[in-house]
Design a protein around this motif. Structure first.
Motif, short mmCIF file in Angstrom:
data_model
loop_
_atom_site.label_atom_id
_atom_site.label_comp_id
_atom_site.label_asym_id
_atom_site.label_seq_id
_atom_site.Cartn_x
_atom_site.Cartn_y
_atom_site.Cartn_z
N ASN A 275 0.81 -1.23 0.00
CA ASN A 275 0.00 0.00 0.00
C ASN A 275 0.84 1.27 0.00
OD1 ASN A 275 -2.39 -1.47 0.01
ND2 ASN A 275 -2.50 -1.54 2.25
N GLY A 276 2.15 1.12 -0.20
CA GLY A 276 3.03 2.29 -0.29
C GLY A 276 3.71 2.70 0.99
N GLY A 277 3.56 1.91 2.06
CA GLY A 277 4.17 2.27 3.33
C GLY A 277 5.66 2.02 3.35
N LYS A 278 6.34 2.68 4.28
CA LYS A 278 7.78 2.54 4.46
C LYS A 278 8.05 1.85 5.80
CE LYS A 278 8.88 4.95 0.75
NZ LYS A 278 9.56 4.33 -0.41
N ILE A 279 9.15 1.10 5.85
CA ILE A 279 9.51 0.39 7.08
C ILE A 279 10.94 0.75 7.46
CG2 ILE A 279 9.90 -1.87 8.13
CD1 ILE A 279 7.64 -2.94 6.35
N ILE A 280 11.11 1.15 8.73
CA ILE A 280 12.42 1.44 9.28
C ILE A 280 12.74 0.37 10.31
CG2 ILE A 280 13.84 3.11 10.55
CD1 ILE A 280 11.91 5.31 9.58
N ALA A 281 13.85 -0.34 10.14
CA ALA A 281 14.27 -1.39 11.06
C ALA A 281 15.43 -0.87 11.91
CB ALA A 281 14.68 -2.64 10.30
N ILE A 282 15.29 -0.98 13.23
CA ILE A 282 16.31 -0.49 14.16
C ILE A 282 16.70 -1.64 15.07
CG2 ILE A 282 16.84 1.22 15.93
CD1 ILE A 282 14.49 2.91 14.79
N ASN A 283 17.96 -2.11 14.96
CA ASN A 283 18.36 -3.30 15.69
C ASN A 283 19.88 -3.45 15.59
OD1 ASN A 283 16.98 -5.51 17.15
ND2 ASN A 283 18.11 -6.83 15.74
N PRO A 284 20.54 -3.98 16.62
CA PRO A 284 21.98 -4.19 16.50
C PRO A 284 22.36 -5.20 15.42
CG PRO A 284 21.32 -4.19 18.81
CD PRO A 284 20.06 -4.22 18.00
N LEU A 285 21.48 -6.15 15.14
CA LEU A 285 21.74 -7.15 14.10
C LEU A 285 20.82 -6.92 12.90
CD1 LEU A 285 21.99 -10.55 16.04
CD2 LEU A 285 23.83 -9.00 15.42
N PRO A 286 21.31 -7.09 11.68
CA PRO A 286 20.44 -7.00 10.50
C PRO A 286 19.65 -8.29 10.32
CG PRO A 286 22.68 -7.47 9.82
CD PRO A 286 22.72 -7.33 11.32
N GLU A 287 18.56 -8.44 11.06
CA GLU A 287 17.81 -9.70 11.08
C GLU A 287 17.11 -9.97 9.75
OE1 GLU A 287 18.42 -11.59 13.38
OE2 GLU A 287 18.30 -10.73 15.38
N THR A 288 17.12 -11.24 9.36
CA THR A 288 16.49 -11.64 8.10
C THR A 288 15.02 -11.23 8.06
OG1 THR A 288 18.00 -13.51 7.86
CG2 THR A 288 15.93 -13.63 6.65
N GLY A 289 14.31 -11.43 9.16
CA GLY A 289 12.89 -11.12 9.19
C GLY A 289 12.59 -9.64 9.06
N LEU A 290 13.59 -8.79 9.25
CA LEU A 290 13.39 -7.36 9.05
C LEU A 290 13.72 -6.95 7.62
CD1 LEU A 290 15.07 -6.04 12.33
CD2 LEU A 290 12.64 -5.97 11.80
N MET A 291 14.48 -7.79 6.94
CA MET A 291 14.98 -7.41 5.62
C MET A 291 14.08 -7.87 4.47
SD MET A 291 17.66 -5.75 6.42
CE MET A 291 17.14 -5.33 8.07
N GLY A 292 13.55 -9.09 4.56
CA GLY A 292 12.76 -9.60 3.45
C GLY A 292 11.82 -10.71 3.87
N PHE A 293 10.84 -11.01 3.02
CA PHE A 293 9.79 -11.97 3.37
C PHE A 293 9.29 -12.66 2.13
CE2 PHE A 293 5.03 -12.39 4.06
CZ PHE A 293 5.12 -13.57 4.77
N LYS A 294 9.20 -14.00 2.19
CA LYS A 294 8.57 -14.79 1.15
C LYS A 294 7.28 -15.37 1.70
CE LYS A 294 12.62 -16.05 -1.62
NZ LYS A 294 13.38 -17.18 -2.23
N ASP A 295 6.16 -14.91 1.18
CA ASP A 295 4.85 -15.31 1.70
C ASP A 295 4.51 -16.72 1.23
OD1 ASP A 295 2.25 -15.62 2.50
OD2 ASP A 295 1.59 -13.63 1.84
N PRO A 296 4.49 -17.71 2.15
CA PRO A 296 4.22 -19.09 1.72
C PRO A 296 2.79 -19.32 1.29
CG PRO A 296 4.34 -18.96 4.11
CD PRO A 296 4.73 -17.60 3.59
N GLN A 297 1.90 -18.32 1.49
CA GLN A 297 0.51 -18.47 1.10
C GLN A 297 0.26 -18.04 -0.34
OE1 GLN A 297 -2.02 -16.48 3.89
NE2 GLN A 297 -1.20 -17.56 5.66
N LYS A 298 1.28 -17.42 -0.96
CA LYS A 298 1.11 -16.91 -2.31
C LYS A 298 2.24 -17.38 -3.20
CE LYS A 298 -1.09 -12.72 -0.49
NZ LYS A 298 -0.98 -11.24 -0.36
#
Length: 792
Positions: A275-298
């Motif tokens: 929908n055009g939103g932006k996401i800012i991730a703040i964490n000491p580690l660059p976690e996979t779940g913050l970086m990208g996602f493969k939706d297993p339902q689609k």
């Protein structure tokens, strides 16, 4: 300085790593698996979470537990409107459409596998296995034994648990309770898995018995959130719904890893992105779940995936406050450049208080200095502020990376300050979102599982039940551990959970538990908390969330409350593993009848025979539950009142406004040989339940005793990847040791380290707590690292 050593070889949860020799590579992102040391293999860090590997991992656990058919059938009922609520997290289910194929995540499937397992821990198992021998196993193998089938009892001086009838178990429990000099010599611990109905009768029994000693898992995870929010916005919960995530223009995720801790959150984040939103991730580690996602339902989601974080800010441990203040200073600067275009002046004037004093503090802050304290470059801070500058629909999410720091309460209030500047609370697509862990930890607190009940809450209970409620505040987790250690608490009743492994200062906590006259554990599976025990111990087996719960011939529903204040029904579908289990509500009621007898004004038999009766009385005692039995049976349940979200009505003491809070930036000083350590979970565990020995997203396989370090720190200290080291903490002039860890290089800020819990809980002093909330500060532990010595 004289040190007393806190270490216990029988409490080290995982097997020691062994050195295989040979030349060791030092790059954790190599093309092929690297054997660093012993069992440990390092593979490339995953770029996107979920997808086909998550699906395969889910079914692999069902196969391992010999529950493929039984478990797969149950998966189709998990998180469905007429099914059962997953026990692995409190992320909300969609209000409207739910996937008929997979309204669950990998961790949910693994949790179900452990509930649906065909493996059983019977009385015969305990006859063959001494408690001491079992205690030598690691937590993973203890948890894999299977489901408990019958009540068992460990007598004083005993070496083996032995069968006991339910009647005799309740008689012994009552005998211990009634022998105490004061009700405050008992404490009642609660896990977040417990249903609303069981939680209500549990807290009622504690109060009828005469104490508010009700430590619970919230004392170790999100007490900080409630402590920060309740005095400022009038409610200790989040103010957003799942729909708000879809409408948000910016979502800030700070100190939380959705890919591991709440994987279904990633579906909501991907909808925000669409929908055009932006996401800012703040964490000491660059976690996979913050970086990208493969939706297993689609199909498209599986093949292509979605890039989640538009911006990643690599904050130092406890550098979050400086980061937040930097963003605020930049927003204030932008407002000066374009008055009325950045801040919501009308909201600030009408709905807040204390803004002039808040604004004044920034005269003394410089962006460069704040950037240095945070560890984040000025350019990235500026980019983040630009994202917030012209947007109003902002959600800030956080997890234990915030709540388990010493100044966590202040940081919760600082995040709120940002939203108050923007008028981003109480509108669609905006607000605060503490992401809870256990499935009903929020519902437990709503049901009055609280060591500090309010006078208003006690007055309502007293008026309805007609007996005097105890008014003195009770023990939280940390205070309960200290009270047990001092001999002030003699009986501990645990409604679920694994307190020993979850608690800080493992050796100190174990010593405290051993001093108890009686430890009682209501459990579905064997855990370490059953093996480090009081003088006597009783294990009472109960249903899992997925089990069919039949009372008087009818399959029952229970109810839970998710992270966003939705109360919904849950109805198990699995045939229980034993005919000798009792549900938690009946366990409490039978215990109450055995202990209180005719001294009680409560009709415990009525509650024992009917969950509807429990809900009928909940609605009379707790606001928001009117017509409970009808509304909980409606599709999707119902939302509890939330004045901050629905009316922009905040703290009563500020005339229903929200105050801007003035906070300080912590000064974090470390000696040359000191590091800051934060504990975290792997992708293969939920809280203290360990599903496997891998952390797939971080590329760690077949080993848990690892320490993530910055490559520069490794070289400077004269170490190399794969080295075996011992970790030390010296808080309170006490030497605490966690032996035999393997160094793994990782992109983490210098002088910062990360380890897994519960393995390093032994290093977290019971006195290292969050100010105001008194939670263990497990994300802020000063350690020293030394080459492994065989005598440690």
């Amino acid at each position: 300085m004289e040190h007393s050593t806190h270490n216990d070889e029988h409490l080290n949860e995982e097997r020691p790593p062994t050195n295989t020799g040979g030349k060791e590579k030092q790059t954790p992102d190599a093309e092929n698996p690297i054997v660093l040391s012993g069992h440990l293999k390092v593979t490339p860090v995953e770029k996107k979470a979920a997808g086909i590997p998550a699906v395969l991992a889910s079914f692999a656990d069902l196969i391992e537990e010999n529950a493929l058919f039984r478990g797969t059938k149950a998966l189709f009922s998990m998180n469905q409107f007429d099914g059962f609520d997953c026990s692995s997290c409190a992320w909300p289910d969609p209000d409207d459409d739910r996937s008929p194929l997979a309204e669950y995540c990998e961790n949910g499937a693994k949790a179900l596998a452990e509930e649906a397992t065909s493996k059983k821990v019977t009385p015969d198992f305990f006859t063959k296995n001494a408690v001491y021998d079992l205690s030598l196993l690691d937590d993973y193998h203890i948890g894999k034994m299977g489901r408990l089938t019958d009540p068992v009892y460990l007598p004083k001086g005993g070496t083996h648990y032995q069968p006991i009838s339910w009647e005799e178990a309740f008689r012994k429990i009552a005998e211990h309770f009634n022998a105490l000099v004061s009700p405050d010599e008992a404490a009642f611990y609660t896990s977040g898995r417990t249903s609303n109905e069981a939680s209500f009768v549990y807290q009622l029994f504690a109060k009828a018995y005469g104490t508010n000693n009700m430590p619970d898992c919230s004392n170790m995870c999100h007490e900080t959130s409630g402590s920060g929010l309740r005095p400022t916005i009038g409610i200790g919960k989040g103010t957003v719904t799942l729909e708000d995530f879809y409408e948000a223009e910016v979502i800030m995720i700070i100190g939380q890893n959705p890919g591991t801790n709440s994987p279904r959150m990633m579906s909501a984040l991907s909808k925000c992105k669409a929908n055009g939103g932006k996401i800012i991730a703040i964490n000491p580690l660059p976690e996979t779940g913050l970086m990208g996602f493969k939706d297993p339902q689609k199909i498209k989601g599986v093949l292509e995936g979605v890039k989640l974080a538009d911006l990643y800010l690599p904050v130092k441990i406890n550098g979050d406050m400086a980061l937040l203040k930097a963003l605020e200073k930049l927003l204030l600067n932008f407002e000066k450049e374009t008055p009325g275009q950045v801040l919501d002046r009308a909201f600030i004037e009408e709905k807040t208080t204390g803004f002039p004093e808040f604004e004044k503090q920034f005269d003394h802050y410089a962006i460069a200095e704040l950037a240095e304290h945070s560890g984040v470059p000025v350019t990235l801070l500026y980019e983040a502020a630009q994202m917030l500058k012209s947007r109003k629909k902002i959600i800030i999410c956080w997890g234990m990376g915030i709540t388990q720091q010493p100044n966590g309460v202040d940081m919760v209030r600082e995040m709120l300050n940002i939203l108050l500047l923007k008028g981003s609370i109480g509108i669609k697509g905006a607000g605060v979102c503490p992401v809870r862990g256990h499935s009903n930890v929020q519902g437990n607190r709503t049901m009055l599982i609280d060591e500090k009940p309010t006078e208003e809450q006690l007055d309502r209970l007293e008026q309805f039940y007609g007996f005097k409620m105890p008014r003195k505040h009770g023990y939280d987790v940390v205070r309960a551990i200290k009270a047990m250690h001092a001999g002030k608490v003699k009986v501990l009743f645990c409604m679920g959970g694994n307190l020993l492994s979850a608690a800080p200062d493992t050796t100190y906590t174990a010593d405290a538990l051993r001093k108890l006259d009686l430890l009682v554990c209501v459990s579905t599976k064997l855990n370490r908390g059953h093996l480090v025990h009081g003088k006597e111990c009783i294990i009472l087996p109960t249903y899992s969330r997925a089990d069919r719960d039949i009372v008087n011939g009818e399959v029952q529903i229970v109810s839970t409350e998710n992270s966003m204040g939705v109360v919904q029904s849950s109805k198990g579908v699995l045939q229980p593993v034993s005919d000798n289990l009792l549900n938690e509500t009946q366990i409490v009621c039978r215990m109450a009848m055995a202990t209180l007898g005719n001294r009680s004004a409560v009709n415990w038999q009525r509650y024992h025979d009917s969950y509807d009766a429990v809900r009928d009385d909940i609605e009379k005692c707790i606001p928001g539950f009117e017509n409970y039995n009808v509304r909980v049976r409606r599709k999707g349940g119902f939302y509890l009142p939330n004045a901050a979200r629905d009316e922009q009505r905040f703290a009563e003491q500020y005339d229903y406004r929200a105050p801007f809070t003035l906070t300080d930036i912590p000064v974090n000083k470390l000696a040359d040989d000191e590091y800051l350590m934060a504990t975290t979970r792997t992708h293969d565990q939920f809280n203290t339940t360990i599903y496997g020995l891998d952390d797939r997203y971080r590329g760690i396989h077949q080993e848990r005793r690892v320490i993530f370090m910055n490559e520069k720190d490794i070289a400077k200290a004269g170490f190399k990847a794969g080295d075996k080291v011992d970790l030390f903490n010296y808080d309170d002039d006490t030497e605490r040791v966690a032996p035999l860890f393997i160094i793994v290089p990782y992109p983490i800020p210098e002088k910062n380290t990360m380890t897994y819990f519960p393995e390093t809980n032994v290093l977290v002093s019971v006195n290292n707590v969050v100010r105001e909330s008194n939670m263990p500060a497990s994300k802020y532990v000063k350690i020293k690292i030394r080459k492994h010595h065989p005598d440690v």
